[in-house]
Design a protein around this motif. Structure first.
Motif, PDB file in Angstrom:
ATOM      1  N   GLY A   1     -34.682  65.546  59.713  1.00 36.49           N
ATOM      2  CA  GLY A   1     -34.304  65.551  58.301  1.00 36.49           C
ATOM      3  C   GLY A   1     -34.571  66.869  57.602  1.00 36.49           C
TER       4      GLY A   1
ATOM      5  N   THR B   1     -26.084  59.724  61.394  1.00 34.40           N
ATOM      6  CA  THR B   1     -26.705  60.290  60.200  1.00 34.40           C
ATOM      7  C   THR B   1     -25.702  60.165  59.059  1.00 34.40           C
ATOM      8  OG1 THR B   1     -27.986  61.843  61.528  1.00 34.40           O
ATOM      9  CG2 THR B   1     -27.706  62.379  59.208  1.00 34.40           C
TER      10      THR B   1
ATOM     11  N   LEU C   1     -24.345  60.877  55.278  1.00 35.19           N
ATOM     12  CA  LEU C   1     -24.437  61.932  54.281  1.00 35.19           C
ATOM     13  C   LEU C   1     -23.677  61.513  53.026  1.00 35.19           C
ATOM     14  CD1 LEU C   1     -23.668  64.925  56.672  1.00 35.19           C
ATOM     15  CD2 LEU C   1     -25.919  64.169  55.877  1.00 35.19           C
TER      16      LEU C   1
ATOM     17  N   PRO D   1     -28.168  64.807  52.420  1.00 32.85           N
ATOM     18  CA  PRO D   1     -28.651  63.555  53.019  1.00 32.85           C
ATOM     19  C   PRO D   1     -28.500  62.398  52.028  1.00 32.85           C
ATOM     20  CG  PRO D   1     -30.190  65.314  53.438  1.00 32.85           C
ATOM     21  CD  PRO D   1     -29.188  65.848  52.449  1.00 32.85           C
TER      22      PRO D   1
END
Length: 188
Positions: free
Chosen positions: A137, A166, A168, A187
């Motif tokens: 991260g 992941t 976003l 993020p």
């Protein structure tokens, strides 16, 4: 805390570079990207560079940038050449061009760099280093420059990275007259 910003050129079919050893030199961003490098491109790139006071590079990008920039001069080149550079590599034993080889655990060392006072840390290019950065991260913003080109062969964005999904959040979109569209993600 400083932000780590990753900036990567991507073709419409997801190619970011040639394969190593090269099987498709046409896939190198300097070949398919160059026709679109205009004032908008230069201005956005300069804005990113001005927001940073250090570069984080993997070995491949470090070697390519060193070759391309170290012989150039002028305000933009001088800024790049004089910036401190931090290089993550399992094969290099020494660096030059105002660069420091990251020793030890890369995630720990990058986290320490982010805690130091200063401007943003800019990382150009996507490669093996991203596996560690995304897993931990450590990337605060991704700037994916989508070029209006279909390359057809080469290494794809995050190919072989090996990290879990992941998610976003789209934070911004920048459109250039040349057809480049930069998507900025953070993020989620």
């Amino acid at each position: 805390m400083r932000k780590l910003i990753e900036s990567t050129f991507v073709s419409l079919d997801g190619v970011i570079d040639d394969t190593r050893p090269s099987t498709a030199s046409r896939a190198e961003p300097q070949h398919w990207g160059r026709p679109y490098w205009d004032e908008d491109h230069a201005g956005y790139s300069a804005k990113l560079m001005e927001s940073a006071d250090a570069l984080l590079l993997g070995r491949v990008t470090y070697e390519g940038f060193k070759e391309a920039w170290s012989a150039q001069s002028g305000p933009h080149a001088d800024h790049i050449n004089n910036m401190p550079k931090y290089v993550a590599s399992r094969t290099l034993t020494e660096t030059s061009w105002n660069a420091t080889l990251i020793q030890g655990d890369v995630a720990e060392e990058v986290a320490k760099l982010k805690e130091q006072p200063g401007k943003n840390i800019l990382k150009w290019g996507t490669g093996e280093l991203d596996r560690v950065l995304v897993e931990h991260g450590l990337v605060d913003e991704f700037h994916f420059w989508y070029f209006p080109a279909i390359v057809g062969a080469g290494k794809h964005l995050f190919e072989g990275a090996g990290f879990d999904t992941t998610h976003l959040k789209l934070a911004d979109i920048n459109r250039f007259a040349s057809g480049i569209v930069v998507h900025v993600y953070v993020p989620k």
